[in-house]
Design a protein around this motif. Structure first.
Motif, PDB file in Angstrom:
ATOM      1  N   GLY A  40     -75.081 -60.853  21.004  1.00 42.06           N
ATOM      2  CA  GLY A  40     -75.725 -61.069  22.527  1.00 42.06           C
ATOM      3  C   GLY A  40     -74.405 -61.280  23.321  1.00 42.06           C
ATOM      4  N   TRP A  41     -74.914 -61.696  24.546  1.00 43.61           N
ATOM      5  CA  TRP A  41     -73.916 -61.924  25.613  1.00 43.61           C
ATOM      6  C   TRP A  41     -74.506 -63.066  26.528  1.00 43.61           C
ATOM      7  CZ3 TRP A  41     -69.333 -59.740  26.834  1.00 43.61           C
ATOM      8  CH2 TRP A  41     -69.097 -58.562  26.236  1.00 43.61           C
ATOM      9  N   PHE A  42     -73.536 -64.143  26.675  1.00 43.11           N
ATOM     10  CA  PHE A  42     -73.942 -65.188  27.382  1.00 43.11           C
ATOM     11  C   PHE A  42     -72.933 -65.312  28.541  1.00 43.11           C
ATOM     12  CE2 PHE A  42     -76.429 -67.752  24.613  1.00 43.11           C
ATOM     13  CZ  PHE A  42     -76.445 -67.127  23.397  1.00 43.11           C
ATOM     14  N   ALA A  63     -78.400 -61.573  27.222  1.00 45.06           N
ATOM     15  CA  ALA A  63     -79.041 -60.316  26.614  1.00 45.06           C
ATOM     16  C   ALA A  63     -78.604 -60.527  25.105  1.00 45.06           C
ATOM     17  CB  ALA A  63     -78.580 -59.147  27.078  1.00 45.06           C
ATOM     18  N   THR A  64     -79.591 -60.129  24.302  1.00 43.42           N
ATOM     19  CA  THR A  64     -79.357 -60.096  22.742  1.00 43.42           C
ATOM     20  C   THR A  64     -79.819 -58.680  22.231  1.00 43.42           C
ATOM     21  OG1 THR A  64     -80.007 -62.344  22.788  1.00 43.42           O
ATOM     22  CG2 THR A  64     -80.394 -60.815  20.657  1.00 43.42           C
ATOM     23  N   ILE A  65     -78.976 -58.091  21.233  1.00 42.09           N
ATOM     24  CA  ILE A  65     -79.530 -56.936  20.634  1.00 42.09           C
ATOM     25  C   ILE A  65     -79.479 -57.352  18.965  1.00 42.09           C
ATOM     26  CG2 ILE A  65     -77.204 -56.124  20.394  1.00 42.09           C
ATOM     27  CD1 ILE A  65     -78.170 -53.103  20.602  1.00 42.09           C
ATOM     28  N   TYR A  66     -80.565 -56.840  18.450  1.00 41.96           N
ATOM     29  CA  TYR A  66     -80.725 -56.846  16.986  1.00 41.96           C
ATOM     30  C   TYR A  66     -80.314 -55.473  16.596  1.00 41.96           C
ATOM     31  CZ  TYR A  66     -83.268 -61.052  18.329  1.00 41.96           C
ATOM     32  OH  TYR A  66     -83.621 -62.214  18.553  1.00 41.96           O
ATOM     33  N   VAL A  96     -82.385 -53.435  13.840  1.00 40.29           N
ATOM     34  CA  VAL A  96     -83.969 -52.814  14.162  1.00 40.29           C
ATOM     35  C   VAL A  96     -83.717 -52.135  15.474  1.00 40.29           C
ATOM     36  CG1 VAL A  96     -84.747 -54.511  12.639  1.00 40.29           C
ATOM     37  CG2 VAL A  96     -84.249 -55.343  15.072  1.00 40.29           C
ATOM     38  N   GLY A  97     -82.607 -52.180  16.334  1.00 36.05           N
ATOM     39  CA  GLY A  97     -82.768 -51.598  17.665  1.00 36.05           C
ATOM     40  C   GLY A  97     -83.597 -52.184  18.782  1.00 36.05           C
ATOM     41  N   VAL A  98     -83.713 -53.700  18.739  1.00 41.49           N
ATOM     42  CA  VAL A  98     -84.506 -54.348  19.703  1.00 41.49           C
ATOM     43  C   VAL A  98     -83.415 -55.115  20.386  1.00 41.49           C
ATOM     44  CG1 VAL A  98     -86.039 -56.162  19.938  1.00 41.49           C
ATOM     45  CG2 VAL A  98     -86.548 -54.491  17.982  1.00 41.49           C
ATOM     46  N   THR A  99     -83.718 -54.970  21.711  1.00 42.53           N
ATOM     47  CA  THR A  99     -82.879 -55.853  22.918  1.00 42.53           C
ATOM     48  C   THR A  99     -83.942 -56.748  23.649  1.00 42.53           C
ATOM     49  OG1 THR A  99     -83.490 -54.089  24.501  1.00 42.53           O
ATOM     50  CG2 THR A  99     -81.314 -53.837  23.055  1.00 42.53           C
ATOM     51  N   ASP A 100     -83.431 -57.661  24.196  1.00 41.26           N
ATOM     52  CA  ASP A 100     -84.128 -58.848  24.924  1.00 41.26           C
ATOM     53  C   ASP A 100     -83.071 -59.096  26.020  1.00 41.26           C
ATOM     54  OD1 ASP A 100     -85.363 -62.072  23.984  1.00 41.26           O
ATOM     55  OD2 ASP A 100     -85.971 -60.528  25.692  1.00 41.26           O
ATOM     56  N   TYR A 101     -83.755 -59.536  27.288  1.00 40.30           N
ATOM     57  CA  TYR A 101     -82.942 -59.979  28.406  1.00 40.30           C
ATOM     58  C   TYR A 101     -83.461 -61.205  29.089  1.00 40.30           C
ATOM     59  CZ  TYR A 101     -81.320 -54.860  27.836  1.00 40.30           C
ATOM     60  OH  TYR A 101     -80.743 -53.711  27.063  1.00 40.30           O
ATOM     61  N   ARG A 159     -81.468 -54.368  35.424  1.00 39.22           N
ATOM     62  CA  ARG A 159     -80.085 -54.188  35.951  1.00 39.22           C
ATOM     63  C   ARG A 159     -78.893 -54.137  34.932  1.00 39.22           C
ATOM     64  NH1 ARG A 159     -77.412 -57.872  39.072  1.00 39.22           N
ATOM     65  NH2 ARG A 159     -78.531 -59.854  37.948  1.00 39.22           N
ATOM     66  N   PHE A 160     -79.135 -54.679  33.701  1.00 39.03           N
ATOM     67  CA  PHE A 160     -78.162 -54.891  32.693  1.00 39.03           C
ATOM     68  C   PHE A 160     -78.804 -54.174  31.415  1.00 39.03           C
ATOM     69  CE2 PHE A 160     -75.424 -59.024  33.685  1.00 39.03           C
ATOM     70  CZ  PHE A 160     -75.478 -58.486  34.918  1.00 39.03           C
ATOM     71  N   THR A 161     -77.932 -53.588  30.625  1.00 36.25           N
ATOM     72  CA  THR A 161     -78.399 -52.930  29.277  1.00 36.25           C
ATOM     73  C   THR A 161     -77.499 -53.206  28.453  1.00 36.25           C
ATOM     74  OG1 THR A 161     -79.397 -51.045  30.507  1.00 36.25           O
ATOM     75  CG2 THR A 161     -78.747 -50.703  28.295  1.00 36.25           C
ATOM     76  N   ILE A 162     -77.848 -53.746  27.308  1.00 34.41           N
ATOM     77  CA  ILE A 162     -77.004 -54.027  26.039  1.00 34.41           C
ATOM     78  C   ILE A 162     -77.142 -53.058  25.078  1.00 34.41           C
ATOM     79  CG2 ILE A 162     -78.664 -55.591  25.050  1.00 34.41           C
ATOM     80  CD1 ILE A 162     -76.436 -57.349  23.787  1.00 34.41           C
TER      81      ILE A 162
END
Length: 123
Positions: free
Chosen positions: A33-35, A47-50, A53-58, A65-68
């Protein structure tokens, strides 16, 4: 110990876009993820990406506005930042963990961090 590396920071006017990249031995982590840490403020989760499993969270402040995403060809995790605002100005860090992520990761529990890349957004 620095195990990840960020790139792509810079200066941009409000409304503009930047893409940050995180590189390192990302295959060994289940949560990436990003901090960010704005000037004079505490670090906050973005933001976080797993990746397996291809799951993201913001965070609400960046949702829409942002995409991980994960770039398997480059072995990076990227943060595409669009419609940037002055309040997005911060030092952005990449982090990775070998646990399930979730709230623990959002609170900063990670096994690896980068040194950060600066993003400045002007009016």
């Amino acid at each position: 110990q620095v195990q990840l590396a960020e790139s792509g920071g810079g200066s941009v006017q409000a409304g503009g876009s930047l893409t940050l990249s995180c590189s390192g031995s990302l295959y060994s982590y289940t949560t990436i993820g990003w901090f960010r840490q704005p000037p004079g403020k505490e670090r906050e989760w973005v933001a976080t990406i797993y990746p397996y499993v291809g799951v993201t969270d913001y965070a609400d402040s960046v949702k829409g506005r942002f995409t991980i995403s994960q770039d398997s060809a480059k072995n990076t995790v990227d943060l595409q930042m669009n419609s940037l605002k002055v309040e997005d100005t911060a030092l952005y860090y990449c982090a990775a963990a070998r646990h399930g992520g979730g709230e623990s990761f959002r609170q900063g529990t990670a096994h690896a961090w980068g040194q950060g890349t600066k993003v400045s957004v002007s009016p």
